[in-house]
Write a protein that holds these residues in place. Structure first.
Motif, PDB file in Angstrom:
ATOM      1  N   GLN A 336       0.849  -1.244  -0.169  1.00  0.00           N
ATOM      2  CA  GLN A 336      -0.095  -0.032   0.128  1.00  0.00           C
ATOM      3  C   GLN A 336       0.763   1.334   0.052  1.00  0.00           C
ATOM      4  O   GLN A 336       0.690   2.146  -0.506  1.00  0.00           O
ATOM      5  N   THR A 337       2.075   1.363   0.808  1.00  0.00           N
ATOM      6  CA  THR A 337       2.941   2.367   0.487  1.00  0.00           C
ATOM      7  C   THR A 337       3.392   2.837  -0.672  1.00  0.00           C
ATOM      8  O   THR A 337       3.430   3.733  -1.196  1.00  0.00           O
ATOM      9  N   VAL A 338       3.670   1.766  -1.545  1.00  0.00           N
ATOM     10  CA  VAL A 338       4.240   1.908  -2.861  1.00  0.00           C
ATOM     11  C   VAL A 338       3.127   2.445  -3.663  1.00  0.00           C
ATOM     12  O   VAL A 338       3.342   3.310  -4.575  1.00  0.00           O
ATOM     13  N   LEU A 339       1.843   1.585  -3.574  1.00  0.00           N
ATOM     14  CA  LEU A 339       0.853   2.061  -4.396  1.00  0.00           C
ATOM     15  C   LEU A 339       0.317   3.633  -4.161  1.00  0.00           C
ATOM     16  O   LEU A 339       0.154   4.341  -5.132  1.00  0.00           O
ATOM     17  N   ARG A 340       0.443   4.138  -2.909  1.00  0.00           N
ATOM     18  CA  ARG A 340       0.220   5.660  -2.378  1.00  0.00           C
ATOM     19  C   ARG A 340       1.249   6.336  -3.430  1.00  0.00           C
ATOM     20  O   ARG A 340       0.913   7.394  -3.786  1.00  0.00           O
ATOM     21  N   CYS A 341       2.547   5.862  -3.367  1.00  0.00           N
ATOM     22  CA  CYS A 341       3.502   6.700  -3.908  1.00  0.00           C
ATOM     23  C   CYS A 341       3.374   6.622  -5.440  1.00  0.00           C
ATOM     24  O   CYS A 341       3.375   7.947  -6.134  1.00  0.00           O
ATOM     25  N   ILE A 342       2.960   5.554  -5.933  1.00  0.00           N
ATOM     26  CA  ILE A 342       2.586   5.642  -7.642  1.00  0.00           C
ATOM     27  C   ILE A 342       1.516   6.706  -7.820  1.00  0.00           C
ATOM     28  O   ILE A 342       1.755   7.360  -8.989  1.00  0.00           O
ATOM     29  N   GLU A 343       0.439   6.668  -7.042  1.00  0.00           N
ATOM     30  CA  GLU A 343      -0.747   7.552  -7.529  1.00  0.00           C
ATOM     31  C   GLU A 343      -0.295   8.857  -7.088  1.00  0.00           C
ATOM     32  O   GLU A 343      -0.549   9.716  -8.158  1.00  0.00           O
ATOM     33  N   TYR A 344       0.581   9.352  -6.285  1.00  0.00           N
ATOM     34  CA  TYR A 344       1.257  10.538  -6.202  1.00  0.00           C
ATOM     35  C   TYR A 344       1.979  11.023  -7.460  1.00  0.00           C
ATOM     36  O   TYR A 344       1.854  12.179  -8.096  1.00  0.00           O
ATOM     37  N   MET A 345       2.976  10.103  -7.887  1.00  0.00           N
ATOM     38  CA  MET A 345       3.741  10.500  -8.860  1.00  0.00           C
ATOM     39  C   MET A 345       3.175  10.668 -10.321  1.00  0.00           C
ATOM     40  O   MET A 345       3.667  11.320 -11.180  1.00  0.00           O
ATOM     41  N   LYS A 346       2.150   9.874 -10.675  1.00  0.00           N
ATOM     42  CA  LYS A 346       1.280  10.070 -11.672  1.00  0.00           C
ATOM     43  C   LYS A 346       0.852  11.205 -11.860  1.00  0.00           C
ATOM     44  O   LYS A 346       0.286  11.541 -13.197  1.00  0.00           O
ATOM     45  N   ARG A 347       0.535  12.100 -10.826  1.00  0.00           N
ATOM     46  CA  ARG A 347      -0.194  13.651 -11.162  1.00  0.00           C
ATOM     47  C   ARG A 347       0.733  14.290 -11.897  1.00  0.00           C
ATOM     48  O   ARG A 347       0.213  15.436 -12.776  1.00  0.00           O
ATOM     49  N   TYR A 348       2.231  13.942 -12.178  1.00  0.00           N
ATOM     50  CA  TYR A 348       2.995  14.764 -12.914  1.00  0.00           C
ATOM     51  C   TYR A 348       3.215  14.236 -14.604  1.00  0.00           C
ATOM     52  O   TYR A 348       3.877  14.871 -15.336  1.00  0.00           O
ATOM     53  N   GLY A 349       2.238  13.206 -14.822  1.00  0.00           N
ATOM     54  CA  GLY A 349       2.502  12.827 -16.285  1.00  0.00           C
ATOM     55  C   GLY A 349       3.288  11.224 -16.363  1.00  0.00           C
ATOM     56  O   GLY A 349       2.968  10.590 -17.451  1.00  0.00           O
ATOM     57  N   TYR A 350       3.860  10.951 -15.281  1.00  0.00           N
ATOM     58  CA  TYR A 350       4.355   9.456 -15.599  1.00  0.00           C
ATOM     59  C   TYR A 350       3.184   8.513 -15.301  1.00  0.00           C
ATOM     60  O   TYR A 350       2.081   8.660 -14.872  1.00  0.00           O
ATOM     61  N   ASP A 351       3.417   7.418 -16.127  1.00  0.00           N
ATOM     62  CA  ASP A 351       2.447   6.133 -16.091  1.00  0.00           C
ATOM     63  C   ASP A 351       2.612   5.253 -15.026  1.00  0.00           C
ATOM     64  O   ASP A 351       3.716   5.420 -14.409  1.00  0.00           O
ATOM     65  N   ASP A 352       1.853   4.317 -14.800  1.00  0.00           N
ATOM     66  CA  ASP A 352       2.064   3.483 -13.737  1.00  0.00           C
ATOM     67  C   ASP A 352       3.213   2.743 -13.766  1.00  0.00           C
ATOM     68  O   ASP A 352       3.960   2.510 -12.821  1.00  0.00           O
ATOM     69  N   TYR A 353       3.737   2.192 -15.024  1.00  0.00           N
ATOM     70  CA  TYR A 353       4.922   1.450 -15.004  1.00  0.00           C
ATOM     71  C   TYR A 353       6.073   2.235 -14.861  1.00  0.00           C
ATOM     72  O   TYR A 353       7.088   1.680 -14.405  1.00  0.00           O
ATOM     73  N   GLN A 354       6.191   3.439 -15.345  1.00  0.00           N
ATOM     74  CA  GLN A 354       7.160   4.385 -15.143  1.00  0.00           C
ATOM     75  C   GLN A 354       7.484   4.584 -13.717  1.00  0.00           C
ATOM     76  O   GLN A 354       8.828   4.440 -13.184  1.00  0.00           O
ATOM     77  N   CYS A 355       6.444   4.687 -12.884  1.00  0.00           N
ATOM     78  CA  CYS A 355       6.474   4.703 -11.529  1.00  0.00           C
ATOM     79  C   CYS A 355       7.074   3.699 -10.806  1.00  0.00           C
ATOM     80  O   CYS A 355       7.814   3.597  -9.931  1.00  0.00           O
TER      81      CYS A 355
END
Length: 429
Positions: A336-355
């Motif tokens: 869950q920690t990792v998934l929260r960070c992924i959702e946060y970083m997607k806001r800048y245009g990265y896709d899920d796999y890049q995160c």
């Protein structure tokens, strides 16, 4: 060191497969023949291929990651005899340096297909993906994950001494029992598999025996360490490895230019081929003296320095993405920690796999913050803000950038609009 300089005790060739070179092996077994000798207290160079033996290429598709043959891995350099080492001793390994080969200044991070290796988040991200990293001195940057550049923390993902016949039998027994008794609908361990086993210089019946009995190199194990993937075993570190056979039979490999704590995508470090420089010394009766049947290490103090005030930390708990409560489960919590960070970083245009890829190899800090307050364990992930060339601090304006994409299999890019397991939207509660 002496007037002749540092001796190279294993030399890799890129003109023939790793499976045809006697200085490598890919199974743990006490009978793998010595590939060379390191004198007690000697400083040596050891050349290593990447952990797959060169299966992954510097390309813009992930077909190689999708189709990687995991029966071959890991290719380790060794085993090396250290004269005087006997069962019950500790072999003390001091890491002096680790560098990629000068003509191979690149590495890769991968996400394995869920049907071939998988990874920490394979139920959510089941497709193969890859990022190639260019290595410039101490820094890594990628055409597949733009706007990020960071200093690596070089380290061997795997090092250890050979098991005794008794310890090998115990490994195979307990891991086979796990396979037979698990209720999980997934691969939980890998038993001995003779296909593509490489036993160094062994031939004939001995080669067949090692192939049939040899333990796979994928897991770390308490008796010898092995594939621990600890990013802080870097330059200057000292590792105390239990010895179980005469001469130690020390092996090393799976070199990493950088890695996050936990290496979440399985192929999650920046994987490289290169040279490790180390000293091996024998600590007599070390297991008894240190009261430890397992490895111990002291970090060398070489680590990228990020100010505590320049790290954004994400928290996770033992409640999974569907909202189900688990009891003190740190694995669920860190997921869950990792998934929260992924959702946060997607806001800048990265896709899920890049995160997913970047969080596997940026030297992020993972911690168990709490493991006593029932029913939830709490874990954290600290992401350094200064590895990005734009502001990711909480509260700063969010600006979507052109982030391109990472490498996917040639069948096409996965659809990022849906998830295999959708995250629970807590805002609607």
């Amino acid at each position: 060191m002496g007037p002749k300089g540092i001796r190279t005790v294993a030399k890799a060739s890129f003109d023939k497969p790793a499976s045809e070179q006697a200085c490598f092996h890919n199974r743990w077994h006490p009978d793998v023949p010595f590939a060379g000798t390191i004198e007690d207290g000697e400083l040596v160079n050891i050349e290593c291929v990447d952990w797959t033996g060169g299966q992954i290429k510097n390309t813009d598709d992930a077909d190689d990651v999708k189709n990687v043959d995991l029966r071959q891995i890991h290719y380790l350099s060794g085993p090396f005899e250290v004269p005087g080492a006997e069962p019950g001793d500790m072999l003390v390994i001091e890491i002096h340096d680790l560098q990629p080969f000068p003509d191979q200044l690149w590495g890769y991070t991968g996400v394995f297909d869920a049907s071939n290796g998988g990874g920490f988040l394979d139920k959510i991200y089941p497709h193969a993906a890859k990022a190639i990293w260019d290595l410039d001195g101490i820094y890594a940057s990628s055409r597949h994950i733009p706007h990020v550049k960071f200093p690596g923390i070089v380290h061997p993902g795997q090092l250890g001494c050979a098991p005794s016949a008794e310890i090998l039998a115990e490994w195979n027994k307990r891991e086979t029992e796990l396979i037979k008794t698990t209720e999980l609908q997934r691969v939980v361990a890998l038993p001995p598999d003779p296909s593509y086993a490489h036993a160094g210089s062994a031939e004939g019946d001995l080669k067949k025996k090692i192939a049939e009995e040899g333990a796979r190199t994928i897991p770390c194990r308490p008796e010898h360490g092995g594939n621990c993937d600890i990013k802080n075993i870097s330059k200057g570190s000292k590792v105390f490895l239990p010895v179980h056979v005469k001469g130690a039979k020390f092996s090393v490999g799976d070199l990493h230019f950088s890695q996050s704590d936990a290496e979440i995508s399985f192929c999650g470090a920046i994987e490289i081929a290169g040279v490790i420089t180390l000293k091996a010394s024998v600590m007599k009766n070390g297991m008894k003296e240190l009261s430890s049947p397992s490895p111990i290490y002291i970090s060398g103090g070489v680590e990228p320095q990020f100010s505590p005030g320049r790290i954004v930390n994400f928290e996770g708990f033992s409640v999974d993405e569907t909202g189900k409560q688990h009891y003190m489960d740190a694995t669920v919590s860190y997921r869950q920690t990792v998934l929260r960070c992924i959702e946060y970083m997607k806001r800048y245009g990265y896709d899920d796999y890049q995160c997913y890829l970047m969080l596997s190899c940026i030297p992020v800090q993972a911690h168990i913050a709490g493991i006593v307050d029932i029913p939830n364990a709490c874990t954290t992930l600290g992401l350094p803000m200064d590895v990005f060339d734009f502001d990711i601090s909480p509260g700063a304006p969010v600006r979507k950038l052109a982030m391109g994409k990472c490498a996917f299999a040639s069948a096409g890019q996965p659809d990022m609009s849906t998830r295999t397991e959708p995250l629970k939207d807590y805002s609607k509660l």
